[in-house]
Structure formats: structure tokens, C-alpha cells
Design a protein around this motif. Structure first.
Motif, PDB file in Angstrom:
ATOM      1  N   SER A 141      76.524  25.600  56.142  1.00 58.50           N
ATOM      2  CA  SER A 141      77.601  26.212  56.914  1.00 58.50           C
ATOM      3  C   SER A 141      77.750  27.661  56.472  1.00 58.50           C
ATOM      4  CB  SER A 141      78.913  25.443  56.724  1.00 58.50           C
ATOM      5  OG  SER A 141      79.321  25.514  55.378  1.00 58.50           O
ATOM      6  N   GLY A 142      78.252  28.476  57.379  1.00 54.63           N
ATOM      7  CA  GLY A 142      78.465  29.876  57.052  1.00 54.63           C
ATOM      8  C   GLY A 142      78.468  30.743  58.290  1.00 54.63           C
ATOM      9  N   ARG A 143      78.228  32.019  58.083  1.00 59.25           N
ATOM     10  CA  ARG A 143      78.217  32.974  59.184  1.00 59.25           C
ATOM     11  C   ARG A 143      77.019  32.683  60.097  1.00 59.25           C
ATOM     12  NH1 ARG A 143      76.873  37.924  56.918  1.00 59.25           N
ATOM     13  NH2 ARG A 143      75.806  36.643  55.414  1.00 59.25           N
ATOM     14  N   PRO A 144      77.179  32.875  61.392  1.00 56.97           N
ATOM     15  CA  PRO A 144      76.076  32.602  62.318  1.00 56.97           C
ATOM     16  C   PRO A 144      74.785  33.335  61.950  1.00 56.97           C
ATOM     17  CG  PRO A 144      78.101  32.898  63.546  1.00 56.97           C
ATOM     18  CD  PRO A 144      78.407  33.231  62.113  1.00 56.97           C
ATOM     19  N   SER A 145      74.879  34.585  61.546  1.00 51.80           N
ATOM     20  CA  SER A 145      73.652  35.333  61.212  1.00 51.80           C
ATOM     21  C   SER A 145      72.920  34.689  60.036  1.00 51.80           C
ATOM     22  CB  SER A 145      73.975  36.800  60.905  1.00 51.80           C
ATOM     23  OG  SER A 145      74.871  36.877  59.801  1.00 51.80           O
ATOM     24  N   SER A 146      73.661  34.220  59.055  1.00 52.14           N
ATOM     25  CA  SER A 146      73.042  33.546  57.904  1.00 52.14           C
ATOM     26  C   SER A 146      72.419  32.223  58.327  1.00 52.14           C
ATOM     27  CB  SER A 146      74.071  33.271  56.814  1.00 52.14           C
ATOM     28  OG  SER A 146      74.579  34.458  56.297  1.00 52.14           O
ATOM     29  N   MET A 147      73.144  31.458  59.148  1.00 54.24           N
ATOM     30  CA  MET A 147      72.647  30.142  59.570  1.00 54.24           C
ATOM     31  C   MET A 147      71.407  30.285  60.451  1.00 54.24           C
ATOM     32  SD  MET A 147      74.454  27.929  58.031  1.00 54.24           S
ATOM     33  CE  MET A 147      74.531  29.127  56.710  1.00 54.24           C
ATOM     34  N   ILE A 148      71.413  31.280  61.345  1.00 52.53           N
ATOM     35  CA  ILE A 148      70.259  31.485  62.228  1.00 52.53           C
ATOM     36  C   ILE A 148      69.025  31.851  61.419  1.00 52.53           C
ATOM     37  CG2 ILE A 148      69.315  32.978  64.032  1.00 52.53           C
ATOM     38  CD1 ILE A 148      72.240  33.028  65.190  1.00 52.53           C
ATOM     39  N   SER A 149      69.177  32.752  60.444  1.00 51.33           N
ATOM     40  CA  SER A 149      68.014  33.131  59.634  1.00 51.33           C
ATOM     41  C   SER A 149      67.555  31.966  58.758  1.00 51.33           C
ATOM     42  CB  SER A 149      68.304  34.382  58.791  1.00 51.33           C
ATOM     43  OG  SER A 149      69.359  34.138  57.892  1.00 51.33           O
ATOM     44  N   MET A 150      68.493  31.152  58.259  1.00 50.29           N
ATOM     45  CA  MET A 150      68.138  29.991  57.451  1.00 50.29           C
ATOM     46  C   MET A 150      67.366  28.974  58.293  1.00 50.29           C
ATOM     47  SD  MET A 150      70.753  27.918  54.924  1.00 50.29           S
ATOM     48  CE  MET A 150      71.791  29.322  54.642  1.00 50.29           C
ATOM     49  N   LEU A 151      67.857  28.709  59.503  1.00 49.24           N
ATOM     50  CA  LEU A 151      67.193  27.758  60.393  1.00 49.24           C
ATOM     51  C   LEU A 151      65.822  28.284  60.836  1.00 49.24           C
ATOM     52  CD1 LEU A 151      70.246  26.585  62.522  1.00 49.24           C
ATOM     53  CD2 LEU A 151      69.007  25.267  60.777  1.00 49.24           C
ATOM     54  N   ALA A 152      65.736  29.582  61.069  1.00 44.41           N
ATOM     55  CA  ALA A 152      64.452  30.172  61.458  1.00 44.41           C
ATOM     56  C   ALA A 152      63.438  30.039  60.322  1.00 44.41           C
ATOM     57  CB  ALA A 152      64.636  31.639  61.843  1.00 44.41           C
ATOM     58  N   ALA A 153      63.883  30.276  59.090  1.00 46.89           N
ATOM     59  CA  ALA A 153      62.985  30.118  57.925  1.00 46.89           C
ATOM     60  C   ALA A 153      62.555  28.663  57.782  1.00 46.89           C
ATOM     61  CB  ALA A 153      63.683  30.606  56.673  1.00 46.89           C
ATOM     62  N   PHE A 154      63.464  27.750  58.028  1.00 51.08           N
ATOM     63  CA  PHE A 154      63.145  26.329  57.952  1.00 51.08           C
ATOM     64  C   PHE A 154      62.123  25.958  59.023  1.00 51.08           C
ATOM     65  CE2 PHE A 154      63.960  21.993  59.468  1.00 51.08           C
ATOM     66  CZ  PHE A 154      63.606  21.301  58.315  1.00 51.08           C
ATOM     67  N   ALA A 155      62.359  26.417  60.255  1.00 49.45           N
ATOM     68  CA  ALA A 155      61.429  26.102  61.351  1.00 49.45           C
ATOM     69  C   ALA A 155      60.048  26.688  61.075  1.00 49.45           C
ATOM     70  CB  ALA A 155      61.988  26.608  62.671  1.00 49.45           C
ATOM     71  N   GLN A 156      60.003  27.912  60.542  1.00 46.46           N
ATOM     72  CA  GLN A 156      58.720  28.549  60.232  1.00 46.46           C
ATOM     73  C   GLN A 156      58.000  27.780  59.129  1.00 46.46           C
ATOM     74  OE1 GLN A 156      59.065  32.541  58.793  1.00 46.46           O
ATOM     75  NE2 GLN A 156      56.879  32.960  59.013  1.00 46.46           N
TER      76      GLN A 156
END
Length: 160
Positions: A141-156
Motif C-alpha cells: 500500500s502507498g502512493r499510486p506512483s510507488s505502487m505502479i513502479s513496484m507492480l511494474a518491477a514485479f511484472a518485469q
């Protein structure tokens, strides 16, 4: 021949002084109940024969089962610890909380620049590592920008 185990003798019923309950001790009786037999006290020879004939085979079986259980639990703990170390290594400063057959890893990061006042903005990740380390459950959980980059790193990472 069976190895002698430490024995505990008890007279469970005062009304029957000719009956004994004999337990063969195990190294860790929190995992398994020590085997026991009931015998009459006809003679010392009779008691010894019953211990050898009946109790020692039960003890050998219980000791083998206890050793197998301990080995499985140790392997499970080692696997869980390896996954925990990998997750905690990816989340510097994370707190680790051991639970029964599970490990919880908690990481938080205050996203405000140092010295800035105002509402707290925290990015956080909580990971639960399962019993054998074969599965993890994560909540972020957190700020959208942090979550989006975290999810993108996970997907990559999962696509590699």
C-alpha cells in the motif's frame, strides 16, 4: 537388540498396587507422546521381559517417527528462512516476525523529504512466507506512483 531408553515407572491406581505404568522417554515429548505399557508386578523378570518385548519396539518406532518429524520440520524451517532472507534482502530495513510455521516481513518507508511537515505518506509492504517457503502472500500500500513502479518491477521480474 533395542537400545534401552530412560524409563519412568508409575503406580497409577493405589487400589491395584500390583499394576505399573511404564513410559519410555523420548528426547522431545512436546512433539510426540512417549510410548507406555501397563504390566503386572508378578516378578522383576516378568516386568523386564514385558519392557523388552512390548515397550522397546514401541519406543523404537516412536523415536524413528520423532526423528523423521524433526527432519521434516528442520527442512521446512530452512526453506522458509531462505525465502525470508531473499525477501528481506529486497526490502532493506524490514522487520521480521516469526510465527508458528510462518514468517511475516513488514517494510515501511516514509516518503516525505526529511524535515518536511504535513501528513505522513508511507509506502508499506507486508509479506507472509508460508510454512515451507514454497509460497508467499504480499500486500502493498502507498502512493499510486510507488505502487505502479513496484507492480511494474514485479511484472518485469516475473516475465524474465
Amino acid at each position: 537388540m533395542a537400545t534401552a531408553a530412560p524409563l519412568r515407572l508409575a503406580q497409577p491406581d493405589e487400589r491395584h498396587p500390583d499394576r505399573l505404568k511404564i513410559h519410555a522417554a523420548l528426547p522431545d515429548e512436546t512433539k510426540m507422546i512417549a510410548p507406555s505399557i501397563g504390566v503386572t508386578t508378578r516378578s522383576a523378570r516378568h516386568v523386564a521381559r514385558e519392557i523388552t518385548r512390548r515397550l522397546y519396539p514401541l519406543h523404537a518406532e516412536a523415536a524413528q517417527q520423532a526423528a523423521e518429524l524433526t527432519a521434516r520440520q528442520q527442512a521446512e524451517e530452512n526453506s522458509r528462512r531462505a525465502v525470508t532472507d531473499a525477501v528481506a534482502g529486497a526490502l532493506p530495513g524490514a522487520r521480521i516476525e516469526e510465527q508458528y510455521r510462518r514468517t511475516r516481513i513488514m517494510w515501511q518507508h516514509d516518503t516525505r523529504p526529511p524535515g518536511e511537515h504535513g501528513p505522513v505518506q508511507v509506502d508499506s509492504v507486508t509479506v507472509l512466507v508460508g510454512p515451507s517457503g514454497e509460497g508467499v502472500q504480499a500486500e502493498a500500500s502507498g502512493r499510486p506512483s510507488s505502487m505502479i513502479s513496484m507492480l511494474a518491477a514485479f511484472a518485469q521480474a516475473s516475465g524474465e
